[in-house]
Design an enzyme around this catalytic site. Structure first.
Site, PDB file in Angstrom:
ATOM      1  N   HIS A 117       0.831  -1.204   0.000  1.00 17.98           N
ATOM      2  CA  HIS A 117       0.000   0.000   0.000  1.00 17.98           C
ATOM      3  C   HIS A 117       0.869   1.258   0.000  1.00 17.98           C
ATOM      4  O   HIS A 117       0.673   2.173  -0.815  1.00 17.98           O
ATOM      5  CB  HIS A 117      -0.909  -0.022   1.235  1.00 17.98           C
ATOM      6  N   GLU A 118       1.844   1.299   0.898  1.00 18.91           N
ATOM      7  CA  GLU A 118       2.664   2.505   1.018  1.00 18.91           C
ATOM      8  C   GLU A 118       3.638   2.646  -0.148  1.00 18.91           C
ATOM      9  O   GLU A 118       3.977   3.768  -0.547  1.00 18.91           O
ATOM     10  CB  GLU A 118       3.409   2.503   2.358  1.00 18.91           C
ATOM     11  N   HIS A 121       1.955   4.517  -2.857  1.00 23.72           N
ATOM     12  CA  HIS A 121       2.062   5.961  -2.634  1.00 23.72           C
ATOM     13  C   HIS A 121       3.449   6.464  -3.043  1.00 23.72           C
ATOM     14  O   HIS A 121       3.576   7.526  -3.668  1.00 23.72           O
ATOM     15  CB  HIS A 121       1.813   6.294  -1.165  1.00 23.72           C
TER      16      HIS A 121
END
Length: 238
Positions: A117-118, A121
């Site tokens: 997920h990160e 980003h």
């Protein structure tokens, strides 16, 4: 952004108290003695490796970032820290660093999802020059992509949350998780967050870079990783 509003906005940093406290220095003896930190580092290393258990989610993203000129290094770009009890991780755009909440991540599968997920980003930060602090649409788009592509809304994870499929269930899961992420880090009303998510949802939901598809499970992720590894062969043979 209004100056007074900007001064009041903490951009979610209150959820990551060690970001500002200076409580521990990286690599200090005090830090190494904490079991949470050691376990976090071990799980992080495992998540970054390609294996049958974790799938190549992180490996693909790390490769894509390197190809985009943003190589990621474990000691520089990841930090295991204690966080607020409501979050598992975060991307600190000011330092280009991923925060992993060592007090809230206790299982390898959870670590895999948070790292993926990160990293999405971080990938968006690299390729799209996201204006995290001033452009609400940029933030919403990256949150939609992260929820969509990280496995957060996989069938297995949704069943474990007792959320069972309805029509377009995956889309609704992505929308809901993106909204929660935005509301956790911005002082805005739910109505305002919903409006921005709706405005960018279709475009950002259908942006599958660098996977090329929604990796609903490890099989999909393996296909995506194979395609990524072979991406230059067609042009090499022209």
């Amino acid at each position: 952004m209004d100056q007074n509003k900007q001064q009041e906005e903490d951009y979610g940093y209150n959820l990551f108290p060690e970001r500002n406290s200076g409580k521990f220095q990286k690599g200090s003896i005090a830090e190494s003695l904490f079991t949470f930190n050691h376990k976090c580092q071990v799980m992080l290393q495992f998540a970054m490796e390609t294996s049958k258990l974790t799938g190549p989610y992180a490996k693909l993203l790390l490769g894509a970032m390197k190809s985009s000129g943003c190589a990621v290094y474990k000691d520089r770009h990841f930090s295991c820290e204690d966080c607020d009890g409501t979050v598992s991780g975060g991307f600190d755009a000011t330092s280009s660093q991923i925060v992993l909440c060592q007090n809230n991540i206790h299982q390898q599968s959870h670590m895999n999802r948070v790292v993926t997920h990160e990293l999405i980003h971080a990938f968006d930060h690299c390729r799209a020059h996201v204006d995290w602090f001033n452009n609400f649409k940029h933030l919403a788009c990256s949150e939609i992509r992260a929820a969509n592509l990280s496995g957060d809304c996989s069938f297995h994870n949704e069943v474990s949350r007792f959320n069972f499929g309805l029509k377009k269930h995956h889309q609704e899961c992505v929308r809901g998780r993106a909204l929660r992420s935005i509301l956790a880090v911005r002082k805005v009303s739910r109505e305002e967050a919903e409006k921005v998510v709706d405005e960018v949802f279709d475009t950002c939901f259908n942006d599958h870079a660098p996977f090329g598809r929604i990796p609903h499970d490890k099989k999909d992720a393996n296909f995506a990783y194979r395609d990524f590894e072979n991406r230059d062969r067609y042009y090499a043979n022209l």
